[in-house]
Motif scaffolding. Structure first.
Motif, PDB file in Angstrom:
ATOM      1  N   LEU A  11     -65.160   9.497 -28.522  1.00  0.00           N
ATOM      2  CA  LEU A  11     -66.333   9.521 -29.387  1.00  0.00           C
ATOM      3  C   LEU A  11     -66.883  10.940 -29.499  1.00  0.00           C
ATOM      4  O   LEU A  11     -66.775  11.734 -28.558  1.00  0.00           O
ATOM      5  CB  LEU A  11     -67.409   8.585 -28.823  1.00  0.00           C
ATOM      6  N   PRO A  12     -67.480  11.267 -30.645  1.00  0.00           N
ATOM      7  CA  PRO A  12     -68.027  12.619 -30.814  1.00  0.00           C
ATOM      8  C   PRO A  12     -69.395  12.793 -30.152  1.00  0.00           C
ATOM      9  O   PRO A  12     -70.028  13.822 -30.285  1.00  0.00           O
ATOM     10  CB  PRO A  12     -68.153  12.742 -32.336  1.00  0.00           C
ATOM     11  N   TYR A  13     -69.846  11.784 -29.424  1.00  0.00           N
ATOM     12  CA  TYR A  13     -71.175  11.801 -28.843  1.00  0.00           C
ATOM     13  C   TYR A  13     -71.189  12.443 -27.457  1.00  0.00           C
ATOM     14  O   TYR A  13     -70.163  12.555 -26.784  1.00  0.00           O
ATOM     15  CB  TYR A  13     -71.737  10.382 -28.716  1.00  0.00           C
ATOM     16  N   GLY A  14     -72.378  12.809 -27.036  1.00  0.00           N
ATOM     17  CA  GLY A  14     -72.564  13.213 -25.658  1.00  0.00           C
ATOM     18  C   GLY A  14     -72.688  11.974 -24.791  1.00  0.00           C
ATOM     19  O   GLY A  14     -72.604  10.843 -25.279  1.00  0.00           O
ATOM     20  N   THR A  15     -72.895  12.160 -23.498  1.00  0.00           N
ATOM     21  CA  THR A  15     -73.014  11.043 -22.554  1.00  0.00           C
ATOM     22  C   THR A  15     -74.404  11.021 -21.939  1.00  0.00           C
ATOM     23  O   THR A  15     -74.970  12.069 -21.632  1.00  0.00           O
ATOM     24  CB  THR A  15     -71.966  11.183 -21.427  1.00  0.00           C
ATOM     25  N   LEU A  16     -74.954   9.816 -21.802  1.00  0.00           N
ATOM     26  CA  LEU A  16     -76.219   9.642 -21.099  1.00  0.00           C
ATOM     27  C   LEU A  16     -75.913   9.309 -19.650  1.00  0.00           C
ATOM     28  O   LEU A  16     -75.323   8.268 -19.353  1.00  0.00           O
ATOM     29  CB  LEU A  16     -77.036   8.511 -21.732  1.00  0.00           C
ATOM     30  N   TYR A  17     -76.278  10.215 -18.740  1.00  0.00           N
ATOM     31  CA  TYR A  17     -76.062   9.994 -17.317  1.00  0.00           C
ATOM     32  C   TYR A  17     -77.362   9.511 -16.671  1.00  0.00           C
ATOM     33  O   TYR A  17     -78.431  10.074 -16.911  1.00  0.00           O
ATOM     34  CB  TYR A  17     -75.616  11.290 -16.628  1.00  0.00           C
ATOM     35  N   LEU A  18     -77.258   8.486 -15.846  1.00  0.00           N
ATOM     36  CA  LEU A  18     -78.403   7.997 -15.081  1.00  0.00           C
ATOM     37  C   LEU A  18     -78.220   8.497 -13.657  1.00  0.00           C
ATOM     38  O   LEU A  18     -77.332   8.039 -12.933  1.00  0.00           O
ATOM     39  CB  LEU A  18     -78.467   6.466 -15.125  1.00  0.00           C
ATOM     40  N   VAL A  19     -79.043   9.469 -13.282  1.00  0.00           N
ATOM     41  CA  VAL A  19     -78.827  10.199 -12.024  1.00  0.00           C
ATOM     42  C   VAL A  19     -79.910   9.857 -10.999  1.00  0.00           C
ATOM     43  O   VAL A  19     -81.097  10.126 -11.235  1.00  0.00           O
ATOM     44  CB  VAL A  19     -78.808  11.721 -12.280  1.00  0.00           C
ATOM     45  N   PRO A  20     -79.524   9.285  -9.859  1.00  0.00           N
ATOM     46  CA  PRO A  20     -80.510   8.990  -8.809  1.00  0.00           C
ATOM     47  C   PRO A  20     -80.953  10.255  -8.093  1.00  0.00           C
ATOM     48  O   PRO A  20     -80.189  11.212  -7.962  1.00  0.00           O
ATOM     49  CB  PRO A  20     -79.752   8.054  -7.868  1.00  0.00           C
ATOM     50  N   SER A  93     -85.663   9.710 -12.534  1.00  0.00           N
ATOM     51  CA  SER A  93     -87.035   9.290 -12.237  1.00  0.00           C
ATOM     52  C   SER A  93     -87.553  10.183 -11.117  1.00  0.00           C
ATOM     53  O   SER A  93     -86.845  11.067 -10.636  1.00  0.00           O
ATOM     54  CB  SER A  93     -87.077   7.815 -11.822  1.00  0.00           C
ATOM     55  N   ASP A  94     -88.777   9.956 -10.690  1.00  0.00           N
ATOM     56  CA  ASP A  94     -89.339  10.777  -9.619  1.00  0.00           C
ATOM     57  C   ASP A  94     -88.576  10.587  -8.307  1.00  0.00           C
ATOM     58  O   ASP A  94     -88.447  11.516  -7.515  1.00  0.00           O
ATOM     59  CB  ASP A  94     -90.811  10.439  -9.409  1.00  0.00           C
ATOM     60  N   ALA A  95     -88.096   9.390  -8.067  1.00  0.00           N
ATOM     61  CA  ALA A  95     -87.389   9.106  -6.821  1.00  0.00           C
ATOM     62  C   ALA A  95     -86.533   7.859  -6.990  1.00  0.00           C
ATOM     63  O   ALA A  95     -86.956   6.886  -7.603  1.00  0.00           O
ATOM     64  CB  ALA A  95     -88.377   8.909  -5.672  1.00  0.00           C
ATOM     65  N   GLY A  96     -85.315   7.921  -6.453  1.00  0.00           N
ATOM     66  CA  GLY A  96     -84.440   6.758  -6.498  1.00  0.00           C
ATOM     67  C   GLY A  96     -83.696   6.618  -7.812  1.00  0.00           C
ATOM     68  O   GLY A  96     -83.501   7.576  -8.556  1.00  0.00           O
ATOM     69  N   LEU A  97     -83.280   5.388  -8.082  1.00  0.00           N
ATOM     70  CA  LEU A  97     -82.497   5.106  -9.290  1.00  0.00           C
ATOM     71  C   LEU A  97     -83.388   5.052 -10.525  1.00  0.00           C
ATOM     72  O   LEU A  97     -84.431   4.406 -10.512  1.00  0.00           O
ATOM     73  CB  LEU A  97     -81.773   3.763  -9.135  1.00  0.00           C
ATOM     74  N   PRO A  98     -82.971   5.716 -11.603  1.00  0.00           N
ATOM     75  CA  PRO A  98     -83.743   5.609 -12.844  1.00  0.00           C
ATOM     76  C   PRO A  98     -83.615   4.217 -13.451  1.00  0.00           C
ATOM     77  O   PRO A  98     -82.726   3.449 -13.085  1.00  0.00           O
ATOM     78  CB  PRO A  98     -83.106   6.679 -13.738  1.00  0.00           C
ATOM     79  N   SER A  99     -84.520   3.906 -14.369  1.00  0.00           N
ATOM     80  CA  SER A  99     -84.559   2.622 -15.102  1.00  0.00           C
ATOM     81  C   SER A  99     -85.195   1.486 -14.318  1.00  0.00           C
ATOM     82  O   SER A  99     -85.387   0.401 -14.862  1.00  0.00           O
ATOM     83  CB  SER A  99     -83.164   2.176 -15.561  1.00  0.00           C
ATOM     84  N   LEU A 107     -84.254   3.522 -23.011  1.00  0.00           N
ATOM     85  CA  LEU A 107     -83.314   4.544 -23.482  1.00  0.00           C
ATOM     86  C   LEU A 107     -81.880   4.041 -23.362  1.00  0.00           C
ATOM     87  O   LEU A 107     -81.061   4.264 -24.260  1.00  0.00           O
ATOM     88  CB  LEU A 107     -83.500   5.833 -22.669  1.00  0.00           C
ATOM     89  N   VAL A 108     -81.574   3.364 -22.268  1.00  0.00           N
ATOM     90  CA  VAL A 108     -80.224   2.815 -22.075  1.00  0.00           C
ATOM     91  C   VAL A 108     -79.890   1.815 -23.186  1.00  0.00           C
ATOM     92  O   VAL A 108     -78.806   1.853 -23.774  1.00  0.00           O
ATOM     93  CB  VAL A 108     -80.104   2.148 -20.683  1.00  0.00           C
ATOM     94  N   LYS A 109     -80.821   0.912 -23.465  1.00  0.00           N
ATOM     95  CA  LYS A 109     -80.583  -0.079 -24.520  1.00  0.00           C
ATOM     96  C   LYS A 109     -80.352   0.594 -25.871  1.00  0.00           C
ATOM     97  O   LYS A 109     -79.469   0.196 -26.632  1.00  0.00           O
ATOM     98  CB  LYS A 109     -81.772  -1.045 -24.619  1.00  0.00           C
ATOM     99  N   ALA A 110     -81.163   1.615 -26.162  1.00  0.00           N
ATOM    100  CA  ALA A 110     -81.031   2.323 -27.434  1.00  0.00           C
ATOM    101  C   ALA A 110     -79.695   3.042 -27.518  1.00  0.00           C
ATOM    102  O   ALA A 110     -79.044   3.052 -28.581  1.00  0.00           O
ATOM    103  CB  ALA A 110     -82.191   3.310 -27.597  1.00  0.00           C
ATOM    104  N   ALA A 111     -79.251   3.645 -26.419  1.00  0.00           N
ATOM    105  CA  ALA A 111     -77.971   4.356 -26.408  1.00  0.00           C
ATOM    106  C   ALA A 111     -76.808   3.384 -26.585  1.00  0.00           C
ATOM    107  O   ALA A 111     -75.861   3.657 -27.351  1.00  0.00           O
ATOM    108  CB  ALA A 111     -77.818   5.132 -25.103  1.00  0.00           C
ATOM    109  N   VAL A 118     -72.914   5.385 -21.564  1.00  0.00           N
ATOM    110  CA  VAL A 118     -73.941   5.443 -20.515  1.00  0.00           C
ATOM    111  C   VAL A 118     -73.238   5.380 -19.168  1.00  0.00           C
ATOM    112  O   VAL A 118     -72.508   4.434 -18.886  1.00  0.00           O
ATOM    113  CB  VAL A 118     -74.937   4.272 -20.640  1.00  0.00           C
ATOM    114  N   VAL A 119     -73.449   6.402 -18.328  1.00  0.00           N
ATOM    115  CA  VAL A 119     -72.781   6.480 -17.033  1.00  0.00           C
ATOM    116  C   VAL A 119     -73.832   6.509 -15.925  1.00  0.00           C
ATOM    117  O   VAL A 119     -74.686   7.393 -15.905  1.00  0.00           O
ATOM    118  CB  VAL A 119     -71.891   7.740 -16.941  1.00  0.00           C
ATOM    119  N   ALA A 120     -73.762   5.530 -15.025  1.00  0.00           N
ATOM    120  CA  ALA A 120     -74.702   5.471 -13.904  1.00  0.00           C
ATOM    121  C   ALA A 120     -74.048   6.026 -12.648  1.00  0.00           C
ATOM    122  O   ALA A 120     -72.930   5.657 -12.303  1.00  0.00           O
ATOM    123  CB  ALA A 120     -75.140   4.033 -13.669  1.00  0.00           C
ATOM    124  N   LEU A 121     -74.753   6.921 -11.971  1.00  0.00           N
ATOM    125  CA  LEU A 121     -74.282   7.455 -10.691  1.00  0.00           C
ATOM    126  C   LEU A 121     -74.905   6.650  -9.557  1.00  0.00           C
ATOM    127  O   LEU A 121     -76.088   6.302  -9.628  1.00  0.00           O
ATOM    128  CB  LEU A 121     -74.679   8.925 -10.537  1.00  0.00           C
TER     129      LEU A 121
END
Length: 286
Positions: A11-20, A93-99, A107-111, A118-121
Motif C-alpha cells: 500500500l502507498p500509505y504510512g503505518t500507524l504504530y501503537l507504541v506502549p 499515551s502518557d503511560a502503558g498501552l495506547p487506546s 484513530l485506530v477505527k478510522a485508520a 495498524v501495528v501494535a507493539l
C-alpha cells in the motif's frame, strides 16, 4: 471482510504504530519501541510535555503532535491525511498501552476504515502486570478501567457484575479507593481483593486480603499514588469469611447509626451474601 498484512504490504500509505510507554519505570521501555519512535515521521502524544521527557531520556528527536480526548475530533482527519500521504505515525499515551484510556481507539477505527496498516507493539500494561502478581486467578479475567464516581452508580454497576466469575480489574484514584471498596463490599460481600499502588515505581505496594481488611488498613494509612483494585470473581460454592462475632458487631453498628434491627440484619446478610434468617438467628442467639 478485511485482511491486514502489517509488516510487508504494497500500500502507498504510512503505518500507524501503537507504541506502549513505561507505566513508571523507564527501564521497561523496549528496544523496539525506542526504534519505532525514532523512525516514524511523527508521534501523536496524549501529553507532549510528559512524552517529551521520555523522548529526551532516550534521545529521540521525532516531532510530536498533540492528540488527546479534547482535540481528537479535529486531529484525526489531519493524522489520516498524513498516513495516506505515506507518513508513518506512532501513537502513545502518557503511560502503558495506547487506546485503553485515551482517544487512540477512535484513530485506530478510522485508520482501519481507510485500509491503513495498524501495528501494535507489546509492552507495559498496568492491569495485566498487577493481575499476575496479585495472587488472584489470572484466568478468566475482565478489565473495566475506571469506575463511575458516584456511589449510587457504582453500586448499580457492581449489582450488574456481582455474579461474574471473572477476576475483575479496575483503575481508581487513591482518595476514592476506600469508598469504592465499601460500595463493593456492600454488593459483593467480603471477597478477596488486592489493591496495588505505584506499580513498577519505588514505593510499589500490594495490599492483599478480604475487602474489610483492606478497608481497615486504608483507613489507618491513606493511599498515595496511582492505584488498581483487583477483586475475585463470584463462585457459587465460595465460602465467605465472616466471623460470627463480627457479624453481630456490624449489625449493632448499623442499629446505632439509625437502622431498624431488621434493616440492619438484612444489610449485613446482603453484605456477606448470607441468608437473612441466618444472620437473624445468629444475632438473637437462636
Amino acid at each position: 471482510m478485511q485482511i491486514q498484512k502489517s509488516v510487508k504490504h504494497s500500500l502507498p500509505y504510512g503505518t500507524l504504530y501503537l507504541v506502549p510507554t513505561p507505566i513508571g519505570n523507564l527501564q521497561d521501555m523496549t528496544f523496539r519501541a525506542i526504534g519505532v519512535l525514532k523512525e516514524v515521521d511523527s508521534i501523536a502524544a496524549e501529553d507532549t510535555r510528559n512524552t517529551g521527557l521520555l523522548l529526551k531520556h532516550f534521545e529521540i528527536e521525532t516531532r510530536q503532535i498533540s492528540f488527546h480526548e479534547h482535540n481528537a475530533y479535529e486531529k484525526i482527519p489531519i493524522l489520516l491525511d498524513m498516513l495516506r500521504s505515506g507518513q508513518s505515525i506512532a501513537q502513545v499515551s502518557d503511560a502503558g498501552l495506547p487506546s485503553i484510556s485515551d482517544p487512540g481507539h477512535d484513530l485506530v477505527k478510522a485508520a482501519i476504515a481507510e485500509n491503513i496498516p495498524v501495528v501494535a507493539l507489546p509492552g507495559a500494561s498496568a492491569g495485566i502486570t498487577a493481575l499476575i502478581a496479585s495472587g488472584l486467578a489470572p484466568q478468566p479475567h475482565i478489565f473495566y478501567g475506571f469506575l463511575p464516581r458516584k456511589s449510587g452508580q457504582q453500586k448499580a454497576f457492581f449489582e450488574e457484575k456481582k455474579h461474574y466469575p471473572e477476576t475483575q480489574i479496575f483503575y481508581e484514584s487513591p482518595h476514592r479507593v476506600k469508598a469504592t471498596l465499601e460500595n463493593m463490599q456492600a454488593v459483593y460481600g467480603n471477597r478477596s481483593v488486592v489493591v496495588v499502588r505505584e506499580l513498577t515505581k519505588l514505593y510499589e505496594e500490594y495490599q492483599r486480603g478480604q475487602i474489610s481488611e483492606v478497608v481497615s488498613s486504608i483507613s489507618e494509612n491513606p493511599l498515595k499514588g496511582e492505584c488498581l483494585i483487583i477483586v475475585a470473581g463470584y463462585a457459587e460454592d465460595e465460602v465467605l469469611v465472616a466471623d460470627k462475632g463480627n457479624l453481630v458487631v456490624e449489625v449493632d453498628k448499623l442499629i446505632a447509626a439509625g437502622h431498624k434491627p431488621n434493616q440492619a440484619i438484612k444489610e449485613v446478610a446482603k453484605r456477606y451474601q448470607l441468608k437473612k434468617q441466618e444472620v437473624y438467628d445468629l444475632y438473637h442467639g437462636l
